[in-house]
Design an enzyme around this catalytic site. Structure first.
Site, short mmCIF file in Angstrom:
data_model
loop_
_atom_site.label_atom_id
_atom_site.label_comp_id
_atom_site.label_asym_id
_atom_site.label_seq_id
_atom_site.Cartn_x
_atom_site.Cartn_y
_atom_site.Cartn_z
N LYS A 67 -26.73 -6.41 -8.59
CA LYS A 67 -27.72 -5.16 -7.71
C LYS A 67 -28.68 -4.58 -8.51
CE LYS A 67 -23.77 -3.44 -5.71
NZ LYS A 67 -22.03 -2.71 -5.08
N GLN A 111 -19.97 2.45 -8.74
CA GLN A 111 -18.69 1.29 -8.62
C GLN A 111 -17.42 0.81 -8.78
OE1 GLN A 111 -20.30 -1.91 -7.96
NE2 GLN A 111 -18.99 -2.88 -6.40
N ASP A 134 -24.92 4.43 -1.01
CA ASP A 134 -23.04 3.36 -0.29
C ASP A 134 -22.93 4.02 0.99
OD1 ASP A 134 -22.39 1.38 -0.94
OD2 ASP A 134 -21.11 1.80 -2.37
#
Ligand code: NAD
Length: 299
Positions: A67, A111, A134
């Site tokens: 990422k 994450q 997200d």
């Protein structure tokens, strides 16, 4: 082959069996290049994505590194916060709260999964909706359900980008989504069924009877169960589009939910694994980060 999922549109690469190969690496590169151009054209304002990694999970470490690498290609800045697995709930929440308050950070990605014993929901709840790139917080999910603007979860959004890029018709078509998680399956159902996309969607899960028969009734199958090789040629109507989200780590390497070899001989379009939905998740994270920067007045 029966009516093709991509209606013969576009000059696309095909598998040996003739299915259109929905290449996520290629589309990710196109999207990253477009994001970089947009930021360049706006005079290179700072656009910053923060990643938070807790513990030592190796795949998570690889995802986060990918990422960051793609963020740099998109002309975005990355900030990385790494905490030990024993940082504790208060330690993780303090780190995320600091990023939430920092006007120099536009998007925050925590994450997942967090190490055992940590409450991920309590951590995600600290994210302001505009920084929730997200799209996984209750407020972002609520916006999606209610058809309001906001960040959409990256993996199902990536699937929508693939369908669009490869000319897969959705309006009035039947779709089956396998898996009902809040991360993938549920938002996928909403995205496929929402106005403007207009598929008729069925949500399949571990208690679904005759999964193969159900999938054979579909023009689009999205497999997000995390069961290696679950979807075979027997599940696929000739010409249908089959998208593989599942990731299983086996002795033979990373394997998807879709048995690619048998399915590509029947499908009209199919994603490779790896190289399909994974890269698209990253592309959509960066799309969301640019949108987050816009929401916060950075460009
Ligand atoms: P999850 O475990 O939360 O959900 C799995 C779902 O699949 C459940 O709803 C379950 O009912 C369903 N399921 C399990 N076995 C089934 C079966 N035999 N038949 C029908 N349904 C079945 O997982 P998740 O977080 O939604 O992730 C799903 C998969 O996608 C995992 O393999 C994960 O690693 C992968 N994933 C990939 C990406 C990507 O970028 N490609 C992103 C996120 C998750």
């Amino acid at each position: 082959m029966a009516e093709d999922a991509t209606s013969g549109r576009g000059d696309f690469d095909r598998t040996g069996g003739g299915a259109v190969l929905m290449d996520g690496n290629r589309l990710r590169d196109e999207i990253v290049a477009r994001l970089a151009e947009t930021i360049e054209a706006a005079g290179r304002p700072r656009v910053c994505l923060a990643t938070v990694l807790v513990g030592e999970d190796r795949p998570s470490r690889i995802y986060v590194r990918n990422k960051q690498r793609k963020a740099a290609e998109a002309q975005m800045e990355s900030r990385h916060v790494e905490l030990p697995a024993d940082a504790g709930q208060a330690g993780v929440e303090a780190a995320v709260a600091e990023l939430a308050d920092d006007p120099g950070v536009h998007g925050i990605l925590v994450q997942l999964p967090l190490p055992d014993g940590l409450d991920a929901d309590a951590v995600l709840n600290l994210l302001p909706p505009e920084k929730d790139v997200d799209g996984l917080t209750p407020r972002s999910m609520g916006n999606l359900v209610r058809g309001r603007s906001g960040h959409v979860p990256c993996t199902p959004l990536g699937v929508m980008r693939l369908l669009d890029r490869y000319g897969v018709e959705t309006s009035g078509r039947r779709a089956v989504v396998i898996g009902r998680s809040t991360l993938v399956g549920l938002p996928q159902v909403l995205l496929l069924g929402r106005k403007g996309t207009d598929a008729t969607v069925t949500l399949a899960h571990s208690r679904t009877a005759d999964l193969a028969g159900l999938c054979r009734s579909a023009d689009i199958v999205v497999a997000a169960a995390g069961m290696a090789g679950l979807v075979t040629a027997d599940h696929v109507r000739p010409g249908a589009a089959v998208i593989d989200v599942g990731i299983s780590r086996t002795a033979a390497g990373i394997v998807g939910d879709v048995d690619f070899e048998s399915v590509q001989a029947v499908a009209g379009a199919v994603t490779p694994m790896p190289g399909g939905t994974g890269p698209m998740t990253i592309a959509c994270l960066l799309e969301n980060t640019l949108a987050a920067a816009r929401m916060q007045g950075a460009l």
